[in-house]
Scaffold this motif. Structure first.
Motif, PDB file in Angstrom:
ATOM      1  N   PHE A   1       5.054  -7.557  -3.057  1.00  0.00           N
ATOM      2  CA  PHE A   1       4.836  -6.311  -2.671  1.00  0.00           C
ATOM      3  C   PHE A   1       4.550  -6.046  -1.257  1.00  0.00           C
ATOM      4  CE2 PHE A   1       1.560  -2.864  -1.979  1.00  0.00           C
ATOM      5  CZ  PHE A   1       2.072  -1.807  -2.657  1.00  0.00           C
ATOM      6  N   LEU A   2       5.565  -5.169  -0.616  1.00  0.00           N
ATOM      7  CA  LEU A   2       5.630  -4.868   0.778  1.00  0.00           C
ATOM      8  C   LEU A   2       4.873  -3.682   0.989  1.00  0.00           C
ATOM      9  CD1 LEU A   2       6.206  -5.595   3.790  1.00  0.00           C
ATOM     10  CD2 LEU A   2       8.734  -4.593   3.152  1.00  0.00           C
ATOM     11  N   LEU A   3       3.780  -3.453   1.952  1.00  0.00           N
ATOM     12  CA  LEU A   3       3.130  -2.363   2.200  1.00  0.00           C
ATOM     13  C   LEU A   3       3.438  -2.251   3.673  1.00  0.00           C
ATOM     14  CD1 LEU A   3       1.017  -0.176   1.734  1.00  0.00           C
ATOM     15  CD2 LEU A   3      -0.694  -1.684   2.305  1.00  0.00           C
ATOM     16  N   ASN A   4       3.961  -0.812   3.978  1.00  0.00           N
ATOM     17  CA  ASN A   4       4.273  -0.628   5.288  1.00  0.00           C
ATOM     18  C   ASN A   4       3.219   0.327   5.984  1.00  0.00           C
ATOM     19  OD1 ASN A   4       5.590   0.086   7.869  1.00  0.00           O
ATOM     20  ND2 ASN A   4       6.664   1.891   7.043  1.00  0.00           N
ATOM     21  N   LEU A   5       2.412  -0.324   7.019  1.00  0.00           N
ATOM     22  CA  LEU A   5       1.272   0.339   7.623  1.00  0.00           C
ATOM     23  C   LEU A   5       1.767   0.773   8.910  1.00  0.00           C
ATOM     24  CD1 LEU A   5      -1.868   0.966   7.860  1.00  0.00           C
ATOM     25  CD2 LEU A   5      -2.230  -1.651   8.782  1.00  0.00           C
TER      26      LEU A   5
ATOM     27  N   LEU B   1       1.547 -10.287  -1.422  1.00  0.00           N
ATOM     28  CA  LEU B   1       1.531  -9.274  -0.842  1.00  0.00           C
ATOM     29  C   LEU B   1       1.714  -9.355   0.602  1.00  0.00           C
ATOM     30  CD1 LEU B   1       0.151  -6.297  -0.041  1.00  0.00           C
ATOM     31  CD2 LEU B   1      -1.998  -7.414   0.021  1.00  0.00           C
ATOM     32  N   ILE B   2       2.744  -8.525   1.287  1.00  0.00           N
ATOM     33  CA  ILE B   2       2.880  -8.645   2.547  1.00  0.00           C
ATOM     34  C   ILE B   2       2.860  -7.477   3.228  1.00  0.00           C
ATOM     35  CG2 ILE B   2       4.721  -9.193   4.395  1.00  0.00           C
ATOM     36  CD1 ILE B   2       6.019 -11.064   2.350  1.00  0.00           C
ATOM     37  N   VAL B   3       1.751  -7.109   4.102  1.00  0.00           N
ATOM     38  CA  VAL B   3       1.792  -6.120   4.946  1.00  0.00           C
ATOM     39  C   VAL B   3       2.395  -6.218   6.363  1.00  0.00           C
ATOM     40  CG1 VAL B   3      -0.077  -4.333   5.918  1.00  0.00           C
ATOM     41  CG2 VAL B   3      -0.702  -5.788   4.114  1.00  0.00           C
ATOM     42  N   LEU B   4       2.973  -5.085   6.566  1.00  0.00           N
ATOM     43  CA  LEU B   4       4.101  -4.728   7.903  1.00  0.00           C
ATOM     44  C   LEU B   4       3.403  -3.861   8.719  1.00  0.00           C
ATOM     45  CD1 LEU B   4       6.391  -4.770   9.911  1.00  0.00           C
ATOM     46  CD2 LEU B   4       7.496  -3.075   8.138  1.00  0.00           C
ATOM     47  N   GLU B   5       2.395  -4.494   9.849  1.00  0.00           N
ATOM     48  CA  GLU B   5       1.899  -3.810  10.685  1.00  0.00           C
ATOM     49  C   GLU B   5       2.799  -3.253  11.675  1.00  0.00           C
ATOM     50  OE1 GLU B   5      -1.501  -3.528  13.838  1.00  0.00           O
ATOM     51  OE2 GLU B   5      -1.702  -5.082  12.461  1.00  0.00           O
ATOM     52  N   ASN B   6       3.528  -1.744  11.403  1.00  0.00           N
ATOM     53  CA  ASN B   6       4.436  -1.243  12.229  1.00  0.00           C
ATOM     54  C   ASN B   6       3.918  -1.002  13.596  1.00  0.00           C
ATOM     55  OD1 ASN B   6       7.129   0.074  12.775  1.00  0.00           O
ATOM     56  ND2 ASN B   6       7.244   0.602  10.531  1.00  0.00           N
ATOM     57  N   VAL B   7       5.038  -0.698  14.419  1.00  0.00           N
ATOM     58  CA  VAL B   7       4.677  -0.342  15.906  1.00  0.00           C
ATOM     59  C   VAL B   7       3.817   0.900  15.986  1.00  0.00           C
ATOM     60  CG1 VAL B   7       5.572   0.151  18.158  1.00  0.00           C
ATOM     61  CG2 VAL B   7       6.928  -1.396  16.551  1.00  0.00           C
TER      62      VAL B   7
ATOM     63  N   VAL C   1       7.523  -0.997  -0.540  1.00  0.00           N
ATOM     64  CA  VAL C   1       7.351  -0.443  -1.683  1.00  0.00           C
ATOM     65  C   VAL C   1       6.498   0.801  -1.621  1.00  0.00           C
ATOM     66  CG1 VAL C   1       6.339  -0.788  -3.936  1.00  0.00           C
ATOM     67  CG2 VAL C   1       7.497  -2.852  -2.833  1.00  0.00           C
ATOM     68  N   LYS C   2       5.531   0.528  -0.551  1.00  0.00           N
ATOM     69  CA  LYS C   2       4.472   1.831  -0.210  1.00  0.00           C
ATOM     70  C   LYS C   2       4.372   1.949   1.126  1.00  0.00           C
ATOM     71  CE  LYS C   2       3.427   3.126  -4.765  1.00  0.00           C
ATOM     72  NZ  LYS C   2       3.761   4.512  -5.174  1.00  0.00           N
ATOM     73  N   ASN C   3       4.199   3.317   1.443  1.00  0.00           N
ATOM     74  CA  ASN C   3       3.699   3.311   2.824  1.00  0.00           C
ATOM     75  C   ASN C   3       2.041   4.035   2.983  1.00  0.00           C
ATOM     76  OD1 ASN C   3       6.469   3.005   4.099  1.00  0.00           O
ATOM     77  ND2 ASN C   3       7.007   4.826   3.323  1.00  0.00           N
ATOM     78  N   MET C   4       1.434   3.380   4.015  1.00  0.00           N
ATOM     79  CA  MET C   4      -0.051   3.571   4.451  1.00  0.00           C
ATOM     80  C   MET C   4      -0.008   3.855   5.612  1.00  0.00           C
ATOM     81  SD  MET C   4      -2.839   1.050   3.903  1.00  0.00           S
ATOM     82  CE  MET C   4      -4.033   0.905   5.179  1.00  0.00           C
TER      83      MET C   4
ATOM     84  N   VAL D   1      -4.317  -3.809  -4.746  1.00  0.00           N
ATOM     85  CA  VAL D   1      -4.186  -4.824  -5.709  1.00  0.00           C
ATOM     86  C   VAL D   1      -3.429  -4.177  -6.850  1.00  0.00           C
ATOM     87  CG1 VAL D   1      -5.324  -6.225  -7.579  1.00  0.00           C
ATOM     88  CG2 VAL D   1      -6.121  -6.332  -5.116  1.00  0.00           C
ATOM     89  N   GLN D   2      -3.938  -2.876  -7.505  1.00  0.00           N
ATOM     90  CA  GLN D   2      -3.421  -1.962  -8.513  1.00  0.00           C
ATOM     91  C   GLN D   2      -1.889  -1.572  -8.220  1.00  0.00           C
ATOM     92  OE1 GLN D   2      -6.333   1.255  -8.554  1.00  0.00           O
ATOM     93  NE2 GLN D   2      -7.577   0.169  -9.492  1.00  0.00           N
ATOM     94  N   GLN D   3      -1.653  -1.322  -7.046  1.00  0.00           N
ATOM     95  CA  GLN D   3      -0.309  -1.105  -6.340  1.00  0.00           C
ATOM     96  C   GLN D   3       0.595  -2.222  -6.652  1.00  0.00           C
ATOM     97  OE1 GLN D   3       0.862   2.276  -5.952  1.00  0.00           O
ATOM     98  NE2 GLN D   3      -1.331   2.940  -6.254  1.00  0.00           N
ATOM     99  N   ALA D   4       0.162  -3.220  -6.173  1.00  0.00           N
ATOM    100  CA  ALA D   4       0.801  -4.628  -6.153  1.00  0.00           C
ATOM    101  C   ALA D   4       1.202  -4.992  -7.615  1.00  0.00           C
ATOM    102  CB  ALA D   4       0.317  -5.634  -5.386  1.00  0.00           C
ATOM    103  N   GLN D   5       0.083  -5.113  -8.503  1.00  0.00           N
ATOM    104  CA  GLN D   5       0.316  -5.481  -9.855  1.00  0.00           C
ATOM    105  C   GLN D   5       1.199  -4.720 -10.311  1.00  0.00           C
ATOM    106  OE1 GLN D   5      -3.860  -5.354 -11.177  1.00  0.00           O
ATOM    107  NE2 GLN D   5      -4.212  -7.588 -10.725  1.00  0.00           N
ATOM    108  N   ALA D   6       1.364  -3.233 -10.669  1.00  0.00           N
ATOM    109  CA  ALA D   6       2.028  -2.538 -11.102  1.00  0.00           C
ATOM    110  C   ALA D   6       3.522  -2.677 -10.649  1.00  0.00           C
ATOM    111  CB  ALA D   6       1.858  -0.816 -10.949  1.00  0.00           C
ATOM    112  N   TRP D   7       3.764  -3.041  -9.309  1.00  0.00           N
ATOM    113  CA  TRP D   7       4.900  -3.385  -8.896  1.00  0.00           C
ATOM    114  C   TRP D   7       5.626  -4.598  -9.336  1.00  0.00           C
ATOM    115  CZ3 TRP D   7       9.131  -1.464  -6.665  1.00  0.00           C
ATOM    116  CH2 TRP D   7      10.049  -2.378  -5.963  1.00  0.00           C
ATOM    117  N   ARG D   8       4.628  -5.585  -9.688  1.00  0.00           N
ATOM    118  CA  ARG D   8       5.173  -6.819 -10.155  1.00  0.00           C
ATOM    119  C   ARG D   8       5.294  -6.874 -11.831  1.00  0.00           C
ATOM    120  NH1 ARG D   8       1.165  -8.760  -7.018  1.00  0.00           N
ATOM    121  NH2 ARG D   8       0.011  -9.650  -8.782  1.00  0.00           N
TER     122      ARG D   8
END
Length: 223
Positions: A35-39, A117-123, A137-140, A215-222
């Motif tokens: 699960f990749l989360l773009n922050l 879970l990998i969080v990408l802390e964007n610029v 997978v999701k943007n935050m 966690v809920q989003q990651a579980q749903a993705w997997r």
């Protein structure tokens, strides 16, 4: 007689090519069950502080890693690594965003077997990062109270692209003219489906609810 001028829509082509690459990357992540989360957020909103708080809240629940993207320096990556979170630093070479290919390079350097879970802390930027699909997978996005409640009006694309808005630094709400009702209304004008959570990375208030969402989003993705 005027000569016909050929016009090439470079920006559109770049975005279309990147969007296709981002879809391919999501397919790869789905296969690997990562699960990749773009922050994304402006500088100083508390991205790294939030990730440090999340690392504690997620411990024992999901294997977390972080990719730190910066134009230069490794300050944030060093802070995450010191907290025991597997972290790599991505330097963008002066670019104010990451695209799907840059993200892929970082992910495979990180190792897709190393985290769920990998969080990408964007610029730190409210404009460029929102324009490029990273393959996440999701943007935050994080909006800190001192920034003001009108940011969704000023930077609409950021809020249109994000699945979750996290309002950080609520511990200083008494000292700023920040209206919760307004920020929620403005954000939902841009994106009716956006979810909104309130936290203080400093005190820990609301961090458990944010951890639950991830966690809920990651579980749903997997699944």
């Amino acid at each position: 007689m005027e000569k016909e001028i050929r016009i090439i829509e470079v920006k559109r082509s770049i975005f279309e090519n990147n969007d296709r690459d981002a879809d391919r990357l999501r397919a790869e992540l789905k296969e690997k069950r990562v699960f990749l989360l773009n922050l994304m957020s402006s500088p100083g909103s508390g991205k790294t502080a939030t990730l440090l708080a999340l690392a504690k809240a997620l411990e024992g629940r999901i294997r977390m890693g972080v990719m730190e993207a910066d134009i230069d320096s490794a300050v944030d990556a060093e802070a995450m690594a010191a907290a025991g979170v597997k972290t790599i630093q991505i330097h963008t070479g002066g670019m104010c965003h990451l695209d799907a290919d840059m993200t892929r390079q970082g992910l495979y350097e990180f190792g897709l077997e190393e985290a769920e879970l990998i969080v990408l802390e964007n610029v730190g930027n409210l404009v460029c990062p929102a324009e490029f699909d990273t393959g996440a997978v999701k943007n935050m996005t994080i909006l800190s109270v001192p920034e003001g409640d009108d940011k969704p009006l000023k930077y609409p694309l950021m809020y249109e692209k994000c699945d979750l808005l996290v309002v950080n630094k609520i511990d200083v709400l008494p000292y700023f003219d920040f209206d919760r009702e307004k920020v929620e209304r403005y954000a939902r004008q841009r994106n009716p489906g956006i979810e909104i959570l309130y936290i203080s990375a400093k005190t820990g208030e609301g961090v458990e609810a944010l951890a639950d969402w991830i966690v809920q989003q990651a579980q749903a993705w997997r699944e």
